[in-house]
Design a protein around this motif. Structure first.
Motif, PDB file in Angstrom:
ATOM      1  N   LYS A 147       1.010  -1.119  -0.096  1.00  0.00           N
ATOM      2  CA  LYS A 147      -0.146  -0.027  -0.059  1.00  0.00           C
ATOM      3  C   LYS A 147       1.085   1.252  -0.108  1.00  0.00           C
ATOM      4  CE  LYS A 147      -0.697   0.543   5.099  1.00  0.00           C
ATOM      5  NZ  LYS A 147      -0.084   1.775   5.021  1.00  0.00           N
ATOM      6  N   ASP A 190       1.169   5.285  -1.691  1.00  0.00           N
ATOM      7  CA  ASP A 190       1.118   6.559  -0.565  1.00  0.00           C
ATOM      8  C   ASP A 190       2.150   7.354  -1.013  1.00  0.00           C
ATOM      9  OD1 ASP A 190      -1.336   5.327   0.610  1.00  0.00           O
ATOM     10  OD2 ASP A 190       0.329   4.318   2.282  1.00  0.00           O
ATOM     11  N   ILE A 225      -2.971  -6.491  -1.708  1.00  0.00           N
ATOM     12  CA  ILE A 225      -1.845  -5.681  -1.297  1.00  0.00           C
ATOM     13  C   ILE A 225      -0.810  -6.735  -0.933  1.00  0.00           C
ATOM     14  CG2 ILE A 225      -1.025  -3.867   0.003  1.00  0.00           C
ATOM     15  CD1 ILE A 225      -2.794  -2.949  -2.443  1.00  0.00           C
TER      16      ILE A 225
END
Length: 335
Positions: free
Chosen positions: A26, A30, A58
């Motif tokens: 993830k 980000d 993920i």
């Protein structure tokens, strides 16, 4: 991800690709500037990258470290390629290291740190890749690998035993047992091998014949034993020795140690259905006098149930995470 391979296309004389399913952490989304280490997961015999492709999974972290995870497809026309360069299956190891990995790192934000893990045929592959490309990977976790010492090829000594189907007392050799090798036999070598001889290609023993043997004039792989009588071909066994990981390590450790020391972890269930833990223990015994920096661990369970042990995966991933931490010490700019 599907990557064209010049090496395999030349070998097979048709378009051939190296395939893997890429799972991103993830954190990849980000921070669009951050680069990540990569874990290559080699699936076992029969597994393919489609199992982990085309969804939104993920990638889970190793300990708390986010990794890009790539599930590699080991399938080839003769069975499982094991990503070993082979006369029959082709230069799969070089195709992975010299073609697929550069293509992956061009497409995704990778920081140059790579490790490899796998179970069963994938476990053998992980160890083979680490031993043969020691600078490419910072560590490997080999779980319940296919025979790592051919003196214990599923409890058969290929260099001394005369017959694959029968032991010295003429009793049928057991191939696989239910609930560990002390359990009820579910199939014998003779039955399994002769079934594959009818099916002819792509099954487990044909896969090993193909990867580890030479190519015959008729284009087929050498056969380690006579499919009718079980008589082991000692000449073929001698050809296989260059794929005997134990032989390679114990005869070349002094040369290999600078690049391999501390990078290898091998684990197995204490009652592997196919006696694979015995070959691992044989390798461990060989490496101890050499003071080899290799980690061996055994857990309750067989080839299939060992993963139910709550610490089995945790310990393996912790080893790889620790190896990554060590890698960062010499590559601080990649933090």
């Amino acid at each position: 991800m599907v990557a064209h391979s010049d090496l395999l296309t030349t070998f097979y004389k048709r378009e051939t690709t190296v395939n893997g399913a890429v799972n991103l952490p993830k954190e990849y989304y980000d921070d669009t500037t951050r680069k990540f280490p990569v874990e290559f997961v080699i699936l076992g015999y029969g597994g393919d990258y489609y199992w982990n492709s085309g969804d939104s999974v993920i990638a889970w972290p190793l300990d708390s470290i986010p990794f890009i995870r790539v599930f590699m497809d080991g399938n080839c026309p003769w069975g499982h390629s094991t990503y070993a360069n082979s006369a029959n299956t082709g230069p799969w190891g070089d195709a992975l290291v010299k073609e697929f990995i550069p293509a992956l790192e061009k497409r995704f934000r990778c920081n140059g740190a790579r490790c490899v893990e796998g179970h069963s045929s994938g476990g053998w592959t992980a160890l083979w890749l680490q031993v043969n490309y020691p600078k490419t990977f910072f560590g490997c976790w080999s779980s319940s690998p296919d025979p790592v010492d051919f003196r214990c090829y599923e409890n058969i000594d290929l260099y001394k035993d005369k017959n694959m189907f029968y032991d010295e007392d003429s009793a049928l050799r057991v191939d696989g047992c239910v609930a560990g090798y002390d359990g009820l036999p579910w199939i014998f070598f003779k039955d399994d091998y002769q079934i594959e001889n009818v099916l002819w290609r792509g099954e487990q023993y044909w896969s090993w014949n193909s990867v580890w043997g030479q190519k015959l004039p008729n284009g087929l792989p050498e056969n380690i034993c006579d499919p009718l009588t079980g008589a082991i071909d000692s000449v073929v066994a001698s050809h296989w020795q260059k794929y005997d990981i134990s032989f390679i390590l114990r005869t070349n450790w002094k040369t290999l140690q600078p690049d391999l020391g501390g990078k290898i972890r091998i684990t197995a269930g204490n009652g592997d259905n196919y006696h694979l833990d015995k070959a691992v223990k044989m390798l461990e015994k060989e490496m101890k006098p050499l003071n080899a920096e290799m980690t061996f661990a055994y857990y309750p369970g067989d080839h299939f149930t060992v993963w139910t042990n709550p610490t089995y995966a945790t310990d393996g991933y912790h080893f790889l995470a620790t190896r990554y931490t060590e890698w960062l010490k010499t590559h601080p700019q990649m933090k």
